[in-house]
Design a protein around this motif. Structure first.
Motif, PDB file in Angstrom:
ATOM      1  N   HIS A  26       0.815  -1.217   0.000  1.00 39.26           N
ATOM      2  CA  HIS A  26       0.000   0.000   0.000  1.00 39.26           C
ATOM      3  C   HIS A  26       0.851   1.270   0.000  1.00 39.26           C
ATOM      4  N   ALA A  27       2.169   1.111  -0.132  1.00 37.34           N
ATOM      5  CA  ALA A  27       3.059   2.284  -0.073  1.00 37.34           C
ATOM      6  C   ALA A  27       4.129   2.249  -1.153  1.00 37.34           C
ATOM      7  N   ASN A  28       4.023   1.333  -2.109  1.00 35.17           N
ATOM      8  CA  ASN A  28       5.122   1.109  -3.051  1.00 35.17           C
ATOM      9  C   ASN A  28       4.990   1.833  -4.387  1.00 35.17           C
ATOM     10  N   SER A  29       3.974   2.693  -4.546  1.00 31.85           N
ATOM     11  CA  SER A  29       3.815   3.443  -5.803  1.00 31.85           C
ATOM     12  C   SER A  29       2.968   4.680  -5.522  1.00 31.85           C
ATOM     13  N   MET A  30       3.015   5.632  -6.432  1.00 33.81           N
ATOM     14  CA  MET A  30       2.203   6.838  -6.262  1.00 33.81           C
ATOM     15  C   MET A  30       0.714   6.484  -6.240  1.00 33.81           C
ATOM     16  N   GLU A  31       0.305   5.567  -7.094  1.00 33.60           N
ATOM     17  CA  GLU A  31      -1.099   5.195  -7.138  1.00 33.60           C
ATOM     18  C   GLU A  31      -1.555   4.540  -5.828  1.00 33.60           C
ATOM     19  N   LYS A  32      -0.726   3.671  -5.270  1.00 33.12           N
ATOM     20  CA  LYS A  32      -1.074   3.007  -4.001  1.00 33.12           C
ATOM     21  C   LYS A  32      -1.087   4.000  -2.847  1.00 33.12           C
ATOM     22  N   ILE A  33      -0.117   4.909  -2.809  1.00 36.42           N
ATOM     23  CA  ILE A  33      -0.080   5.930  -1.754  1.00 36.42           C
ATOM     24  C   ILE A  33      -1.340   6.782  -1.800  1.00 36.42           C
ATOM     25  N   ASN A  34      -1.792   7.087  -3.001  1.00 34.14           N
ATOM     26  CA  ASN A  34      -2.972   7.941  -3.136  1.00 34.14           C
ATOM     27  C   ASN A  34      -4.267   7.253  -2.713  1.00 34.14           C
ATOM     28  N   GLU A  35      -4.231   5.942  -2.496  1.00 37.29           N
ATOM     29  CA  GLU A  35      -5.409   5.244  -1.963  1.00 37.29           C
ATOM     30  C   GLU A  35      -5.678   5.654  -0.519  1.00 37.29           C
ATOM     31  N   TRP A  36      -4.630   6.081   0.211  1.00 42.78           N
ATOM     32  CA  TRP A  36      -4.812   6.493   1.601  1.00 42.78           C
ATOM     33  C   TRP A  36      -4.378   7.943   1.856  1.00 42.78           C
ATOM     34  N   ASN A  37      -3.910   8.608   0.846  1.00 43.52           N
ATOM     35  CA  ASN A  37      -3.480   9.998   0.949  1.00 43.52           C
ATOM     36  C   ASN A  37      -4.700  10.881   1.250  1.00 43.52           C
ATOM     37  N   PRO A  38      -4.735  11.559   2.400  1.00 44.40           N
ATOM     38  CA  PRO A  38      -5.929  12.323   2.780  1.00 44.40           C
ATOM     39  C   PRO A  38      -6.242  13.480   1.844  1.00 44.40           C
ATOM     40  N   TRP A  39      -5.251  14.010   1.146  1.00 39.40           N
ATOM     41  CA  TRP A  39      -5.488  15.157   0.268  1.00 39.40           C
ATOM     42  C   TRP A  39      -6.241  14.761  -1.003  1.00 39.40           C
ATOM     43  N   MET A  40      -6.279  13.477  -1.314  1.00 36.91           N
ATOM     44  CA  MET A  40      -7.031  13.038  -2.492  1.00 36.91           C
ATOM     45  C   MET A  40      -8.529  13.156  -2.272  1.00 36.91           C
ATOM     46  N   LYS A  41      -8.961  13.265  -1.016  1.00 33.67           N
ATOM     47  CA  LYS A  41     -10.386  13.373  -0.695  1.00 33.67           C
ATOM     48  C   LYS A  41     -10.897  14.817  -0.757  1.00 33.67           C
ATOM     49  N   LEU A  42      -9.984  15.772  -0.909  1.00 37.71           N
ATOM     50  CA  LEU A  42     -10.386  17.177  -0.866  1.00 37.71           C
ATOM     51  C   LEU A  42     -11.273  17.597  -2.035  1.00 37.71           C
ATOM     52  N   ASP A  43     -11.082  16.946  -3.163  1.00 38.21           N
ATOM     53  CA  ASP A  43     -11.855  17.329  -4.352  1.00 38.21           C
ATOM     54  C   ASP A  43     -12.166  16.079  -5.173  1.00 38.21           C
ATOM     55  N   PRO A  44     -13.404  15.595  -5.140  1.00 37.96           N
ATOM     56  CA  PRO A  44     -13.761  14.405  -5.909  1.00 37.96           C
ATOM     57  C   PRO A  44     -13.603  14.594  -7.416  1.00 37.96           C
ATOM     58  N   ASN A  45     -13.558  15.847  -7.869  1.00 32.70           N
ATOM     59  CA  ASN A  45     -13.414  16.130  -9.298  1.00 32.70           C
ATOM     60  C   ASN A  45     -11.976  16.459  -9.702  1.00 32.70           C
ATOM     61  N   MET A  46     -11.043  16.231  -8.798  1.00 31.64           N
ATOM     62  CA  MET A  46      -9.640  16.511  -9.072  1.00 31.64           C
ATOM     63  C   MET A  46      -9.156  15.717 -10.287  1.00 31.64           C
ATOM     64  N   LYS A  47      -8.446  16.393 -11.194  1.00 30.79           N
ATOM     65  CA  LYS A  47      -7.836  15.704 -12.329  1.00 30.79           C
ATOM     66  C   LYS A  47      -6.560  15.032 -11.826  1.00 30.79           C
ATOM     67  N   LYS A  48      -6.398  13.750 -12.169  1.00 29.08           N
ATOM     68  CA  LYS A  48      -5.234  12.970 -11.741  1.00 29.08           C
ATOM     69  C   LYS A  48      -4.621  12.293 -12.944  1.00 29.08           C
ATOM     70  N   GLU A  49      -3.308  12.309 -13.006  1.00 30.67           N
ATOM     71  CA  GLU A  49      -2.605  11.653 -14.103  1.00 30.67           C
ATOM     72  C   GLU A  49      -1.332  11.017 -13.556  1.00 30.67           C
ATOM     73  N   TYR A  50      -1.085   9.782 -13.965  1.00 28.55           N
ATOM     74  CA  TYR A  50       0.118   9.059 -13.551  1.00 28.55           C
ATOM     75  C   TYR A  50       1.005   8.849 -14.770  1.00 28.55           C
ATOM     76  N   SER A  51       2.319   8.863 -14.540  1.00 25.94           N
ATOM     77  CA  SER A  51       3.248   8.554 -15.629  1.00 25.94           C
ATOM     78  C   SER A  51       4.439   7.796 -15.052  1.00 25.94           C
ATOM     79  N   GLY A  52       5.232   7.213 -15.931  1.00 20.98           N
ATOM     80  CA  GLY A  52       6.356   6.398 -15.486  1.00 20.98           C
ATOM     81  C   GLY A  52       5.897   4.997 -15.151  1.00 20.98           C
ATOM     82  N   VAL A  53       6.824   4.195 -14.666  1.00 16.73           N
ATOM     83  CA  VAL A  53       6.528   2.814 -14.290  1.00 16.73           C
ATOM     84  C   VAL A  53       6.135   2.780 -12.822  1.00 16.73           C
ATOM     85  N   SER A  54       4.956   2.277 -12.540  1.00 18.29           N
ATOM     86  CA  SER A  54       4.439   2.226 -11.172  1.00 18.29           C
ATOM     87  C   SER A  54       5.419   1.509 -10.243  1.00 18.29           C
TER      88      SER A  54
END
Length: 155
Positions: A26-54
């Motif tokens: 649950h801590a080994n990639s940006m995508e996994k961190i964002n599953e529990w990152n509290p700031w991701m809950k601030l805006d349900p309409n937030m634009k998110k984009e991932y790049s690179g190798v997870s």
């Protein structure tokens, strides 16, 4: 204002009743961190984009929100030690431009795992007088995030 350093450091730890390998999932990639990152809950309409190798160096996350409390920026993994540490560089674009370094460090404690989440940045004068208030908000957010990581890891 002159009694406060321009360096800012905040960290918080939690012990999770799960082995390091399970917490690491649950801590080994940006995508996994964002599953529990509290700031991701601030805006349900937030634009998110991932790049690179997870889960690898260069794994990167961009966010953009119309809400000032979420703002916009990018976070990129700059160091990774499997099952031990993820270090990332954060660049904030809006509402207040700036840079920070975040670390998530996992340490085994018997059958449990101690997780320490930290942030280092600079707060220029006169903004540095806001450190106590910033600490208050960081404590709230880091507690929420680490509690969520604990729930995910102990399932």
């Amino acid at each position: 204002m002159f009694t406060f350093s321009e360096k800012y450091h905040y960290e918080k730890s939690i012990v999770i009743n799960a082995p390091v390998e399970k917490v690491w999932q649950h801590a080994n990639s940006m995508e996994k961190i964002n599953e529990w990152n509290p700031w991701m809950k601030l805006d349900p309409n937030m634009k998110k984009e991932y790049s690179g190798v997870s889960g690898q160096l260069g794994d990167e996350f961009f966010w953009d929100s119309k809400q000032d409390d979420a703002g916009s920026g990018r976070q990129k993994i700059v160091e990774i030690i499997p099952a031990k540490k993820v270090k990332s560089q954060i660049t904030f674009y809006r509402p207040s431009p700036g840079d920070a370094v975040a670390e998530i460090v996992l340490m085994p404690e018997g059958n449990s795992t101690k997780v320490t989440w930290s942030l280092d940045s600079e707060m220029k004068r006169p903004s540095n007088i806001m450190k106590p208030m910033f600490d208050y908000f960081m404590k709230k957010s880091y507690t929420e995030g680490l509690d969520e990581l604990k729930k995910l890891s102990e399932k």
